[in-house]
Write a protein that holds these residues in place. Structure first.
Motif, PDB file in Angstrom:
ATOM      1  N   THR A 101       0.855  -1.181   0.000  1.00  0.00           N
ATOM      2  CA  THR A 101       0.000   0.000   0.000  1.00  0.00           C
ATOM      3  C   THR A 101       0.895   1.236   0.000  1.00  0.00           C
ATOM      4  OG1 THR A 101      -1.751  -1.140   1.217  1.00  0.00           O
ATOM      5  CG2 THR A 101      -1.756   1.264   1.310  1.00  0.00           C
ATOM      6  N   PRO A 102       0.647   2.191  -0.901  1.00  0.00           N
ATOM      7  CA  PRO A 102       1.483   3.401  -0.912  1.00  0.00           C
ATOM      8  C   PRO A 102       1.375   4.140   0.424  1.00  0.00           C
ATOM      9  CG  PRO A 102       0.059   3.297  -2.859  1.00  0.00           C
ATOM     10  CD  PRO A 102      -0.394   2.228  -1.921  1.00  0.00           C
ATOM     11  N   TRP A 103       2.514   4.325   1.088  1.00  0.00           N
ATOM     12  CA  TRP A 103       2.494   4.928   2.421  1.00  0.00           C
ATOM     13  C   TRP A 103       3.821   5.620   2.678  1.00  0.00           C
ATOM     14  CZ3 TRP A 103      -1.303   1.789   5.513  1.00  0.00           C
ATOM     15  CH2 TRP A 103      -1.801   2.504   6.606  1.00  0.00           C
ATOM     16  N   TRP A 104       3.760   6.836   3.231  1.00  0.00           N
ATOM     17  CA  TRP A 104       4.964   7.594   3.567  1.00  0.00           C
ATOM     18  C   TRP A 104       4.902   8.043   5.008  1.00  0.00           C
ATOM     19  CZ3 TRP A 104       2.356   7.482  -0.824  1.00  0.00           C
ATOM     20  CH2 TRP A 104       3.064   7.157  -1.974  1.00  0.00           C
ATOM     21  N   HIS A 107       2.160  10.677   8.792  1.00  0.00           N
ATOM     22  CA  HIS A 107       2.066   9.654   7.743  1.00  0.00           C
ATOM     23  C   HIS A 107       1.005  10.051   6.737  1.00  0.00           C
ATOM     24  CE1 HIS A 107      -1.786   7.663   8.865  1.00  0.00           C
ATOM     25  NE2 HIS A 107      -1.535   8.297   9.999  1.00  0.00           N
ATOM     26  N   ALA A 108       1.125   9.490   5.544  1.00  0.00           N
ATOM     27  CA  ALA A 108       0.143   9.710   4.481  1.00  0.00           C
ATOM     28  C   ALA A 108       0.066   8.454   3.628  1.00  0.00           C
ATOM     29  CB  ALA A 108       0.529  10.909   3.618  1.00  0.00           C
ATOM     30  N   THR A 109      -1.137   8.125   3.192  1.00  0.00           N
ATOM     31  CA  THR A 109      -1.368   6.956   2.352  1.00  0.00           C
ATOM     32  C   THR A 109      -2.518   7.248   1.401  1.00  0.00           C
ATOM     33  OG1 THR A 109      -1.776   4.557   2.379  1.00  0.00           O
ATOM     34  CG2 THR A 109      -2.945   5.888   4.027  1.00  0.00           C
ATOM     35  N   TYR A 110      -2.654   6.425   0.386  1.00  0.00           N
ATOM     36  CA  TYR A 110      -3.816   6.562  -0.482  1.00  0.00           C
ATOM     37  C   TYR A 110      -4.241   5.210  -1.031  1.00  0.00           C
ATOM     38  CZ  TYR A 110      -0.939   6.376  -4.807  1.00  0.00           C
ATOM     39  OH  TYR A 110      -0.109   6.006  -5.829  1.00  0.00           O
ATOM     40  N   GLY A 111      -5.499   5.171  -1.467  1.00  0.00           N
ATOM     41  CA  GLY A 111      -6.063   3.976  -2.088  1.00  0.00           C
ATOM     42  C   GLY A 111      -7.221   4.373  -2.976  1.00  0.00           C
ATOM     43  N   GLN A 112      -7.728   3.401  -3.713  1.00  0.00           N
ATOM     44  CA  GLN A 112      -8.787   3.676  -4.677  1.00  0.00           C
ATOM     45  C   GLN A 112      -9.998   4.302  -3.989  1.00  0.00           C
ATOM     46  OE1 GLN A 112      -9.167   0.689  -7.653  1.00  0.00           O
ATOM     47  NE2 GLN A 112     -11.235   1.305  -8.218  1.00  0.00           N
ATOM     48  N   PHE A 113     -10.516   5.371  -4.586  1.00  0.00           N
ATOM     49  CA  PHE A 113     -11.631   6.139  -4.031  1.00  0.00           C
ATOM     50  C   PHE A 113     -12.874   5.276  -3.844  1.00  0.00           C
ATOM     51  CE2 PHE A 113     -15.321   8.985  -5.116  1.00  0.00           C
ATOM     52  CZ  PHE A 113     -15.391   9.617  -3.891  1.00  0.00           C
ATOM     53  N   ARG A 114     -13.236   4.533  -4.858  1.00  0.00           N
ATOM     54  CA  ARG A 114     -14.366   3.602  -4.804  1.00  0.00           C
ATOM     55  C   ARG A 114     -13.959   2.357  -5.581  1.00  0.00           C
ATOM     56  NH1 ARG A 114     -20.093   6.205  -5.885  1.00  0.00           N
ATOM     57  NH2 ARG A 114     -20.666   4.425  -4.632  1.00  0.00           N
ATOM     58  N   GLY A 115     -14.621   1.249  -5.294  1.00  0.00           N
ATOM     59  CA  GLY A 115     -14.305  -0.001  -5.969  1.00  0.00           C
ATOM     60  C   GLY A 115     -14.744  -0.006  -7.421  1.00  0.00           C
ATOM     61  N   GLY A 116     -14.152  -0.891  -8.180  1.00  0.00           N
ATOM     62  CA  GLY A 116     -14.549  -1.079  -9.570  1.00  0.00           C
ATOM     63  C   GLY A 116     -13.613  -0.413 -10.553  1.00  0.00           C
ATOM     64  N   PRO A 117     -13.611  -0.914 -11.782  1.00  0.00           N
ATOM     65  CA  PRO A 117     -12.666  -0.422 -12.788  1.00  0.00           C
ATOM     66  C   PRO A 117     -12.904   1.015 -13.226  1.00  0.00           C
ATOM     67  CG  PRO A 117     -14.212  -1.986 -13.763  1.00  0.00           C
ATOM     68  CD  PRO A 117     -14.450  -2.015 -12.285  1.00  0.00           C
ATOM     69  N   GLY A 118     -14.102   1.520 -13.080  1.00  0.00           N
ATOM     70  CA  GLY A 118     -14.385   2.895 -13.482  1.00  0.00           C
ATOM     71  C   GLY A 118     -13.697   3.933 -12.603  1.00  0.00           C
TER      72      GLY A 118
END
Length: 158
Positions: A46-49, A60-71
């Motif tokens: 998981t991207p994390w700093w 710290h800071a991290t990010y992930g997909q806003f909502r599920g699904g390919p769109g």
């Protein structure tokens, strides 16, 4: 110093995050973060700093997909938290620069911030970084016997 997080940083990350959970309305959750769970997330890539002063994690800071699904594959939501002693030292800005740089390199198009309406400092911080309010979900959260609005802010990265 800003660097990628390692699983060994999880206890310090949890301590910072849990203070925010316990002591503020900046997040709606009341469930504290478990260091072992955070360590496992970091270990999976998981991207994390983290921001460190004298080798001590101060944010710290991290990010992930806003909502599920390919769109939504090009839309991400981030989380950022600093210790109280680290605020106003430029660490938040440095963490966001690292996060956004990584996201751009991965082809991320938009970064989303979900900020509590009871966190005007967080809203101002994101506005200074070029995030614009794009929506508000009234009474989306409930904590400490209060209904709280969720302010959505976004920044187009590409």
């Amino acid at each position: 110093m800003i660097r990628p997080a390692t699983p060994a940083d999880a206890p310090a990350i949890a301590a910072i995050w849990n203070a925010v959970i316990r002591d503020s309305l900046a997040t709606f959750t009341t469930l504290e973060k478990d260091p072992a769970t955070l360590a496992a997330q970091i270990a999976t890539g998981t991207p994390w700093w983290v921001a460190c002063v004298n080798d001590a994690v101060q944010g710290h800071a991290t990010y992930g997909q806003f909502r599920g699904g390919p769109g939504y594959v090009y839309s991400m939501e981030h989380s950022i938290h600093l210790s109280n002693s680290a605020k106003g030292m430029g660490m938040g800005r440095a963490l966001m620069a690292a996060l956004e740089s990584h996201a751009r390199a991965q082809g991320v198009h938009v970064m989303v911030a979900g900020v509590s309406s009871e966190n005007p400092e967080g809203q101002a911080f994101h506005a200074r970084l070029g995030y614009a309010e794009c929506g508000r979900i009234l009474q989306a959260g409930h904590k400490w016997g209060r209904w709280l609005d969720l302010v959505l802010m976004q920044k187009i990265l590409t």
